[in-house]
Design a protein around this motif. Structure first.
Motif, PDB file in Angstrom:
ATOM      1  N   VAL A  54       0.993  -0.966  -0.103  1.00  0.00           N
ATOM      2  CA  VAL A  54      -0.059  -0.099  -0.075  1.00  0.00           C
ATOM      3  C   VAL A  54       0.925   1.185  -0.091  1.00  0.00           C
ATOM      4  O   VAL A  54       1.929   1.307   0.128  1.00  0.00           O
ATOM      5  N   ASP A  55       0.175   2.494  -0.114  1.00  0.00           N
ATOM      6  CA  ASP A  55       1.037   3.647  -0.271  1.00  0.00           C
ATOM      7  C   ASP A  55       1.352   4.128   1.071  1.00  0.00           C
ATOM      8  O   ASP A  55       0.717   3.690   2.047  1.00  0.00           O
ATOM      9  N   GLU A  56       2.209   5.090   1.256  1.00  0.00           N
ATOM     10  CA  GLU A  56       2.410   5.779   2.665  1.00  0.00           C
ATOM     11  C   GLU A  56       1.187   6.362   3.196  1.00  0.00           C
ATOM     12  O   GLU A  56       0.955   6.107   4.665  1.00  0.00           O
ATOM     13  N   GLN A  57       0.215   6.776   2.530  1.00  0.00           N
ATOM     14  CA  GLN A  57      -0.862   7.312   3.455  1.00  0.00           C
ATOM     15  C   GLN A  57      -1.660   6.218   3.830  1.00  0.00           C
ATOM     16  O   GLN A  57      -2.266   6.456   4.972  1.00  0.00           O
ATOM     17  N   GLN A  58      -2.042   5.168   3.140  1.00  0.00           N
ATOM     18  CA  GLN A  58      -2.777   4.042   3.604  1.00  0.00           C
ATOM     19  C   GLN A  58      -2.000   3.562   4.615  1.00  0.00           C
ATOM     20  O   GLN A  58      -2.513   2.959   5.828  1.00  0.00           O
ATOM     21  N   ALA A  59      -0.739   3.404   4.886  1.00  0.00           N
ATOM     22  CA  ALA A  59       0.030   2.770   5.643  1.00  0.00           C
ATOM     23  C   ALA A  59      -0.059   3.476   6.946  1.00  0.00           C
ATOM     24  O   ALA A  59      -0.016   2.976   7.989  1.00  0.00           O
ATOM     25  N   TYR A  60      -0.009   4.619   6.978  1.00  0.00           N
ATOM     26  CA  TYR A  60      -0.038   5.696   7.965  1.00  0.00           C
ATOM     27  C   TYR A  60      -1.518   5.431   8.699  1.00  0.00           C
ATOM     28  O   TYR A  60      -1.458   5.277  10.002  1.00  0.00           O
ATOM     29  N   ALA A  61      -2.355   5.464   7.940  1.00  0.00           N
ATOM     30  CA  ALA A  61      -3.912   5.156   8.512  1.00  0.00           C
ATOM     31  C   ALA A  61      -3.822   3.675   9.360  1.00  0.00           C
ATOM     32  O   ALA A  61      -4.309   3.873  10.222  1.00  0.00           O
ATOM     33  N   LEU A  62      -3.084   2.815   8.655  1.00  0.00           N
ATOM     34  CA  LEU A  62      -3.234   1.477   9.497  1.00  0.00           C
ATOM     35  C   LEU A  62      -2.275   1.385  10.548  1.00  0.00           C
ATOM     36  O   LEU A  62      -2.703   0.769  11.728  1.00  0.00           O
ATOM     37  N   ALA A  63      -1.451   2.411  10.621  1.00  0.00           N
ATOM     38  CA  ALA A  63      -0.443   2.337  11.834  1.00  0.00           C
ATOM     39  C   ALA A  63      -1.232   2.922  13.118  1.00  0.00           C
ATOM     40  O   ALA A  63      -1.136   2.673  13.946  1.00  0.00           O
ATOM     41  N   LYS A  64      -1.781   4.094  12.752  1.00  0.00           N
ATOM     42  CA  LYS A  64      -2.549   4.886  13.573  1.00  0.00           C
ATOM     43  C   LYS A  64      -3.769   4.028  14.424  1.00  0.00           C
ATOM     44  O   LYS A  64      -3.861   4.028  15.362  1.00  0.00           O
ATOM     45  N   ALA A  65      -4.333   3.405  13.082  1.00  0.00           N
ATOM     46  CA  ALA A  65      -5.554   2.289  13.868  1.00  0.00           C
ATOM     47  C   ALA A  65      -4.987   1.353  14.894  1.00  0.00           C
ATOM     48  O   ALA A  65      -5.616   0.985  15.623  1.00  0.00           O
ATOM     49  N   SER A  66      -3.716   0.731  14.232  1.00  0.00           N
ATOM     50  CA  SER A  66      -3.106  -0.389  15.090  1.00  0.00           C
ATOM     51  C   SER A  66      -2.874   0.121  16.449  1.00  0.00           C
ATOM     52  O   SER A  66      -2.928  -0.684  17.510  1.00  0.00           O
ATOM     53  N   ALA A  67      -2.392   1.496  16.549  1.00  0.00           N
ATOM     54  CA  ALA A  67      -2.097   1.749  18.057  1.00  0.00           C
ATOM     55  C   ALA A  67      -3.461   2.386  18.609  1.00  0.00           C
ATOM     56  O   ALA A  67      -3.451   2.076  19.808  1.00  0.00           O
ATOM     57  N   VAL A  68      -3.953   3.302  18.061  1.00  0.00           N
ATOM     58  CA  VAL A  68      -5.347   3.803  18.634  1.00  0.00           C
ATOM     59  C   VAL A  68      -6.213   2.824  19.358  1.00  0.00           C
ATOM     60  O   VAL A  68      -6.856   2.766  20.218  1.00  0.00           O
ATOM     61  N   ARG A  69      -6.190   1.431  18.879  1.00  0.00           N
ATOM     62  CA  ARG A  69      -7.286   0.455  19.276  1.00  0.00           C
ATOM     63  C   ARG A  69      -6.736  -0.052  20.542  1.00  0.00           C
ATOM     64  O   ARG A  69      -7.442  -0.842  21.446  1.00  0.00           O
ATOM     65  N   PHE A  70      -5.723   0.425  21.066  1.00  0.00           N
ATOM     66  CA  PHE A  70      -5.206  -0.345  22.449  1.00  0.00           C
ATOM     67  C   PHE A  70      -5.982   0.520  23.332  1.00  0.00           C
ATOM     68  O   PHE A  70      -6.155   0.146  24.599  1.00  0.00           O
ATOM     69  N   GLY A  71      -6.513   1.674  22.870  1.00  0.00           N
ATOM     70  CA  GLY A  71      -7.424   2.353  24.038  1.00  0.00           C
ATOM     71  C   GLY A  71      -8.736   1.434  24.362  1.00  0.00           C
ATOM     72  O   GLY A  71      -8.935   1.120  25.463  1.00  0.00           O
ATOM     73  N   PRO A  72      -9.391   1.110  23.340  1.00  0.00           N
ATOM     74  CA  PRO A  72     -10.555   0.054  23.556  1.00  0.00           C
ATOM     75  C   PRO A  72     -10.128  -1.142  24.145  1.00  0.00           C
ATOM     76  O   PRO A  72     -10.869  -1.593  24.937  1.00  0.00           O
ATOM     77  N   MET A  73      -9.102  -1.657  23.738  1.00  0.00           N
ATOM     78  CA  MET A  73      -8.643  -2.731  24.480  1.00  0.00           C
ATOM     79  C   MET A  73      -8.328  -2.762  25.789  1.00  0.00           C
ATOM     80  O   MET A  73      -8.723  -3.711  26.606  1.00  0.00           O
ATOM     81  N   PHE A  74      -7.831  -1.676  26.302  1.00  0.00           N
ATOM     82  CA  PHE A  74      -7.707  -1.359  27.636  1.00  0.00           C
ATOM     83  C   PHE A  74      -8.712  -1.271  28.381  1.00  0.00           C
ATOM     84  O   PHE A  74      -8.925  -1.786  29.544  1.00  0.00           O
ATOM     85  N   MET A  75      -9.695  -0.653  28.065  1.00  0.00           N
ATOM     86  CA  MET A  75     -10.845  -0.572  28.589  1.00  0.00           C
ATOM     87  C   MET A  75     -11.767  -2.042  28.721  1.00  0.00           C
ATOM     88  O   MET A  75     -12.403  -2.284  29.445  1.00  0.00           O
ATOM     89  N   GLU A  76     -11.684  -2.772  27.653  1.00  0.00           N
ATOM     90  CA  GLU A  76     -11.973  -4.184  27.816  1.00  0.00           C
ATOM     91  C   GLU A  76     -11.513  -4.967  28.649  1.00  0.00           C
ATOM     92  O   GLU A  76     -12.141  -5.950  29.181  1.00  0.00           O
TER      93      GLU A  76
END
Length: 298
Positions: A54-76
């Motif tokens: 994928v291009d860098e823009q798509q990769a950035y979005a995936l990297a961010k989503a991969s990190a941000v999801r730890f917030g909901p995970m922690f709450m779970e």
């Protein structure tokens, strides 16, 4: 002090309505994203570009989503005291339960091979609450308070907890018909076996294949993924049995490669749920001639 503080926060989280809890989790994730170092972000983006084409823009979005999801995970994880055998089906649906049941019917225990994708803590807890005799093989946390906290919640969910160093205990529990849960998707610089992962050789934990070969135990790949409504789906694959020959090392390598391919295929379907911030290819393979290298990555 820290242990009691986290327990108090956990009690508060359990009192919150589901939608508010989910919103807070997303907020925590978004607030933590800026704290990720530029070096680690760059590494994740480069690995995503190379692995998923994928291009860098798509990769950035995936990297961010991969990190941000730890917030909901922690709450779970904080919410885990709310989960019981009676209500776990409302939070986690199991697809492929029959595969794990079939593996256990062989009478040799089972190895659950999984990865840092989705909420893997919830995967273990849900399987235990659904009645499966799961043993969580964990890494000891550097923070003793957090180590005690998470192991307490694992135990309350019905899991038996053992540390990675307890190999003898793992073998004993496996022979007793238990399910040994192992994460096998992180770089292993000490005694890993090099197999192909997203078209690159990666040093991979061989514990699942080694345990399976030792006791002729079935290995069951399993993952968990989040649904749009806040619930989760556990995905259990048909079991794998190590084909035993006179070459133990090659038996383990072949099985580890097969399991790694299953993990790779799952990540391709849910790329935002995998832990891209970990440098999976950190350990370099030993110097090999070009012919050997080409043969291994074909």
């Amino acid at each position: 002090m820290q242990y009691h503080l986290v327990k108090y926060i956990s009690r508060l989280v359990c009192l919150l309505p589901a939608k508010l809890r989910q919103s807070l989790g997303r907020l925590v994730g978004w607030l933590c994203w800026p704290l990720v170092s530029a070096k680690r972000r760059k590494m994740a983006i480069e690995n995503i570009c190379r692995s998923l084409k994928v291009d860098e823009q798509q990769a950035y979005a995936l990297a961010k989503a991969s990190a941000v999801r730890f917030g909901p995970m922690f709450m779970e994880v904080l919410q885990m005291p709310c989960l019981t055998k009676d209500n776990i089906g409302q939070y986690v649906k199991i697809n492929g339960r029959e595969h794990l049941e079939a593996a256990l019917k062989l009478g040799r225990g089972a190895v659950l091979a999984t990865a840092h994708t989705g909420n893997w803590e919830l995967l273990g807890a849900s399987l235990a609450m659904h009645g499966f005799p799961l043993v969580a093989v964990v890494q000891r946390q550097t923070n003793a308070a957090m180590d005690s906290f998470i192991n307490e919640y694992r135990t309350k969910a019905g899991m038996h907890v053992t540390y990675k160093q307890g190999v003898r205990e793992m073998v004993k529990l496996l022979c007793a018909g238990k399910i040994i849960g192992l994460l096998m998707d992180q770089d292993n610089h000490r005694d890993g076996v090099f197999v192909e992962f997203f078209s690159r050789l990666a040093s991979t934990p061989q514990g699942a294949a080694a345990l399976g070969r030792l006791n002729n135990a079935p290995i069951v790949p399993a993952f968990i993924t989040a649904n749009q409504d806040g619930t989760h789906t556990a995905i259990i694959h048909p079991y794998v049995v190590v084909e035993k020959t006179a070459d133990r090392g090659e038996d383990i390598r072949i099985t580890t490669q097969h399991l790694t391919k299953i993990i790779e295929d799952h990540i391709k379907q849910h790329p935002h749920e995998w832990f891209w911030l970990h440098n999976r290819w950190k350990t370099r393979p030993p110097a090999m001639d070009s012919e050997t290298t080409n043969r291994q990555i074909k």
